[in-house]
Design an enzyme around this catalytic site. Sequence first.
Site, PDB file in Angstrom:
ATOM      1  N   GLU A 163      40.853  32.611  41.363  1.00  0.00           N
ATOM      2  CA  GLU A 163      41.350  33.155  40.102  1.00  0.00           C
ATOM      3  C   GLU A 163      42.768  33.707  40.276  1.00  0.00           C
ATOM      4  O   GLU A 163      42.919  34.869  40.648  1.00  0.00           O
ATOM      5  CB  GLU A 163      40.389  34.225  39.593  1.00  0.00           C
ATOM      6  CG  GLU A 163      38.974  33.672  39.363  1.00  0.00           C
ATOM      7  CD  GLU A 163      38.021  34.667  38.727  1.00  0.00           C
ATOM      8  OE1 GLU A 163      38.492  35.598  38.030  1.00  0.00           O
ATOM      9  OE2 GLU A 163      36.807  34.526  38.918  1.00  0.00           O
TER      10      GLU A 163
ATOM     11  N   ASP B  93      34.724  36.711  28.707  1.00  0.00           N
ATOM     12  CA  ASP B  93      35.900  37.585  28.879  1.00  0.00           C
ATOM     13  C   ASP B  93      37.068  37.147  28.005  1.00  0.00           C
ATOM     14  O   ASP B  93      38.232  37.432  28.324  1.00  0.00           O
ATOM     15  CB  ASP B  93      36.350  37.658  30.344  1.00  0.00           C
ATOM     16  CG  ASP B  93      35.296  38.285  31.244  1.00  0.00           C
ATOM     17  OD1 ASP B  93      34.467  39.060  30.735  1.00  0.00           O
ATOM     18  OD2 ASP B  93      35.291  37.995  32.452  1.00  0.00           O
TER      19      ASP B  93
END
Length: 542
Positions: free
Chosen positions: A256, A326
Amino acid sequence: MEKEEKSNLIYDKDPGYVWDNKNECEGAAEETYQELNYEPSISADKLTWTPTRLAKTVFNTYEDDDDFNVLCYFTDWSQYDPRIINKEIRDTGGRSADILRLNTPDGRPFKRLIYSFGGLIGDKKYSADGNASIAVRLGVATDPDDAIANHKGKTIPVDPDGAVLASINCGFTKWEAGDANERYNQEKAKGLLGGFRLLHEADKELEFSLSIGGWSMSGLFSEIAKDEILRTNFVEGIKDFFQRFPMFSHLDIDWEYPGSIGAGNPNSPDDGANFAILIQQITDAKISNLKGISIASSADPAKIDAANIPALMDAGVTGINLMTYDFFTLGDGKLSHHTNIYRDPSDVYSKYSIDDAVTHLIDEKKVDPKAIFIGYAGYTRNAKNATITTSIPSEEALKGTYTDANQTLGSFEYSVLEWTDIICHYMDFEKGEGRNGYKLVHDKVAKADYLYSEATKVFISLDTPRSVRDKGRYVKDKGLGGLFIWSGDQDNGILTNAAHEGLKRRIKNKVIDMTPFYLDSDEELPTYTEPAEPQCEACNIK
């Protein structure tokens, strides 16, 4: 905090946990609420520390003789709760998720369990010593200097106690002495990896995957991917883990994000190209028990572009776990959904959707739909001092704002409630109504749900059985590979049951009737190819 005494989903009080033939934490959750003055009808800024054990385990099992899969990320910190072994501790707590909840009769709720996460030796952003001392404890390195000099880039569990030593919530009834290096193998492991072994022994068809990285531990990926020596170490670390734990057959890389900013991690425009080289090197290693490589990908089209996904697929990636949650986090003062299927393109409040990401992968990146898995969430995203401008009750598109991004209601971290908290304190799915002044609102445009309280002014964006069933139907209609949950240690079963039922799977063993939890009388919701209800033209729903 009244609860239905005969609920099929929750206990009327914390049942505790039997450890060493004693149960010293019965009622611990309620004592924590009292200690912290938590009252769900008025609290807007507290952590609840609500453990998973308050929810009854209700995983049904379903026929899986189709070409879809339901996968599960299971976290290596979920077993903990200090209240179990210390009755003096009541002002904090842990999730207390028992891995053996997934040992269900007549089948399995998931095709694959994904151990989350393996860290990286040399990652000094995560650990001051770059996990060197942990490498020594596990017997991977002889001393800290050796760890950094010769093993940088290798993957290891970053919590040896939780991974191979712990007993509580891992399927073991008592503590047994042992060093981490002695137990860092499939035969002798306790901890979560030992719990995985117990599940493997009970069901040889259950698959296991190792996920490396995640939000907090992606700090070294960019350096590894561009450096030949570190790439070699990375592959050797995977080999070592798969030799120690031969029940594992899949690898998941959760970087990420390649070429994009994550948690302040180093990144480079060359990350995507280097990532493909790294994947190719893993493929070329021909690890005998490695049957598939997945990546966890952002659902942001810009981050998808930076990750170089077509080249990753060519190099050996077999699955994309699209992190379709998210979408809403605190920051800009505008409310939006955190895991919605659709988005009105004219809505300046919402930036992302599942359909946007899936369409981008298929149409722009030419990814095989069967390689794509979408996520459903066992947790929420919240905001306080929120004002909803959409009328309630209503099924219109969400519109609203909030003015306070500080210390918002959560379970173990602020602004994030977990599933057990939701069904205990905020939503009664058996009665089809909110708890403690909260109302559930369905957004037909986004195919998403949220909770809102006029009293607390708290907004809670969440997945429900209804929204997860819609995700399953979306997967089936689009011909995708399947779904996955982040994370399975949060769900008591009804979210995952809904995923299977969205795929129209036949039930094998019914623990609970899911029908009431969908909160509608239409068993067959409109399909997305031929809508049976008016749709927002701007949403491009076809």
